[in-house]
Write an enzyme that holds these catalytic residues in place. Structure first.
Site, mmCIF file in Angstrom:
data_model
loop_
_atom_site.group_PDB
_atom_site.id
_atom_site.type_symbol
_atom_site.label_atom_id
_atom_site.label_comp_id
_atom_site.label_asym_id
_atom_site.label_seq_id
_atom_site.Cartn_x
_atom_site.Cartn_y
_atom_site.Cartn_z
ATOM 1 N N TYR A 23 10.305 20.524 54.181
ATOM 2 C CA TYR A 23 9.785 19.544 52.932
ATOM 3 C C TYR A 23 8.446 20.608 52.621
ATOM 4 O O TYR A 23 8.037 20.535 51.588
ATOM 5 C CB TYR A 23 10.006 18.230 52.882
ATOM 6 C CG TYR A 23 11.190 17.274 53.320
ATOM 7 C CD1 TYR A 23 12.289 17.499 52.690
ATOM 8 C CD2 TYR A 23 11.368 17.673 54.321
ATOM 9 C CE1 TYR A 23 12.607 17.193 52.748
ATOM 10 C CE2 TYR A 23 12.848 16.333 54.470
ATOM 11 C CZ TYR A 23 13.488 16.688 53.277
ATOM 12 O OH TYR A 23 14.779 16.009 53.660
ATOM 13 N N ASN A 75 14.916 12.088 43.260
ATOM 14 C CA ASN A 75 15.157 12.855 43.841
ATOM 15 C C ASN A 75 15.378 11.551 45.117
ATOM 16 O O ASN A 75 14.311 10.820 45.666
ATOM 17 C CB ASN A 75 14.545 13.517 44.273
ATOM 18 C CG ASN A 75 14.318 14.300 45.802
ATOM 19 O OD1 ASN A 75 14.972 14.083 46.549
ATOM 20 N ND2 ASN A 75 13.769 15.086 46.196
ATOM 21 N N HIS A 81 23.802 10.570 49.167
ATOM 22 C CA HIS A 81 24.824 10.770 50.345
ATOM 23 C C HIS A 81 25.545 9.334 50.529
ATOM 24 O O HIS A 81 26.900 9.604 50.554
ATOM 25 C CB HIS A 81 24.037 11.254 51.923
ATOM 26 C CG HIS A 81 23.741 11.821 51.366
ATOM 27 N ND1 HIS A 81 23.928 13.808 50.804
ATOM 28 C CD2 HIS A 81 22.341 12.355 52.159
ATOM 29 C CE1 HIS A 81 22.944 14.465 50.650
ATOM 30 N NE2 HIS A 81 21.727 13.553 51.008
ATOM 31 N N ASP A 88 25.873 3.283 41.040
ATOM 32 C CA ASP A 88 25.912 2.240 39.521
ATOM 33 C C ASP A 88 25.290 2.171 38.012
ATOM 34 O O ASP A 88 25.241 1.731 37.564
ATOM 35 C CB ASP A 88 26.596 0.950 40.177
ATOM 36 C CG ASP A 88 28.221 1.577 40.716
ATOM 37 O OD1 ASP A 88 28.889 2.825 40.508
ATOM 38 O OD2 ASP A 88 29.326 0.604 41.752
ATOM 39 N N HIS A 101 16.260 17.674 45.376
ATOM 40 C CA HIS A 101 15.947 18.047 46.456
ATOM 41 C C HIS A 101 15.403 19.192 46.645
ATOM 42 O O HIS A 101 15.802 20.517 46.089
ATOM 43 C CB HIS A 101 17.376 18.554 46.941
ATOM 44 C CG HIS A 101 18.490 16.983 46.294
ATOM 45 N ND1 HIS A 101 18.445 15.428 46.989
ATOM 46 C CD2 HIS A 101 19.888 17.027 46.010
ATOM 47 C CE1 HIS A 101 19.751 15.043 46.444
ATOM 48 N NE2 HIS A 101 20.031 15.862 45.689
ATOM 49 N N MET A 102 14.154 19.330 46.954
ATOM 50 C CA MET A 102 13.480 20.166 47.857
ATOM 51 C C MET A 102 14.250 20.897 49.041
ATOM 52 O O MET A 102 14.302 22.248 48.386
ATOM 53 C CB MET A 102 11.950 19.470 48.216
ATOM 54 C CG MET A 102 11.296 18.961 47.463
ATOM 55 S SD MET A 102 9.633 18.112 48.247
ATOM 56 C CE MET A 102 8.972 19.522 49.432
ATOM 57 N N SER A 103 15.650 20.147 50.031
ATOM 58 C CA SER A 103 15.581 21.019 50.555
ATOM 59 C C SER A 103 17.151 21.721 50.527
ATOM 60 O O SER A 103 17.589 21.175 49.297
ATOM 61 C CB SER A 103 15.997 20.622 51.817
ATOM 62 O OG SER A 103 16.831 19.484 51.344
ATOM 63 N N ARG A 112 24.747 15.620 54.688
ATOM 64 C CA ARG A 112 23.670 16.061 53.091
ATOM 65 C C ARG A 112 24.901 16.656 52.474
ATOM 66 O O ARG A 112 24.780 17.102 51.396
ATOM 67 C CB ARG A 112 22.947 16.475 53.994
ATOM 68 C CG ARG A 112 22.013 15.599 54.973
ATOM 69 C CD ARG A 112 20.231 16.838 54.402
ATOM 70 N NE ARG A 112 20.155 15.799 55.914
ATOM 71 C CZ ARG A 112 18.959 15.344 55.539
ATOM 72 N NH1 ARG A 112 19.404 14.198 55.018
ATOM 73 N NH2 ARG A 112 18.898 14.647 56.979
#
Length: 146
Positions: A23, A75, A81, A88, A101-103, A112
């Site tokens: 990150y 994010n 996950h 919903d 997502h940063m990664s 993931r």
């Protein structure tokens, strides 16, 4: 002026301290400042919201529906996950949802690789660090203008 909601999920308040290999060292406040700067350039309003509590995040999504936000960027961190409750809630929205997502979640642990939001998101951006946020904002604006 178009209004975009940025939702930061669980553990994001620890950016800058948590796993710098994945990150980086940027903090959540620094990310939000970069988003606000780009939003000004793009002529949109962005509101950044963070919570470590799933129910609070659901409530904020419900509020976004009432406020008629024009797009949502999310994010959700690990909630991505497995949180069908957040999925919903997001599915109630009738605006573009951009997942970021940063990664690169597809190059990490097996759990993931799957996003419960993927089917309802306009698209997913991952693996670019802070730039994922800025690309997400650009994608949200482009989606609004479509």
């Amino acid at each position: 002026m178009k209004k975009i909601l940025m939702l930061h999920g669980i553990n994001h308040n620890m950016f800058g301290k948590r796993d710098p290999k994945q990150y980086g060292t940027v903090t959540l406040d620094e990310i939000n400042a970069k988003l606000k700067g780009l939003a000004d350039e793009l002529g949109v309003e962005i509101e950044c919201y963070h919570s470590n509590h799933e129910g609070e995040m659901v409530e904020r999504i419900h509020q976004a529906y009432q406020e008629e936000k024009d797009a949502v960027i999310i994010n959700a961190g690990a909630w991505t996950h497995y949180s069908y409750g957040l999925r919903d809630a997001l599915a109630i929205l009738t605006v573009p949802i951009i997942e970021i997502h940063m990664s690169n979640i597809h190059a990490r642990e097996e759990f993931r690789h799957h996003s419960v939001f993927a089917e309802i998101a306009k698209g997913q951006i991952c693996g670019f660090g802070v730039e994922s946020y800025l690309l997400g904002l650009r994608a949200a604006v482009a989606s609004i203008e479509e």
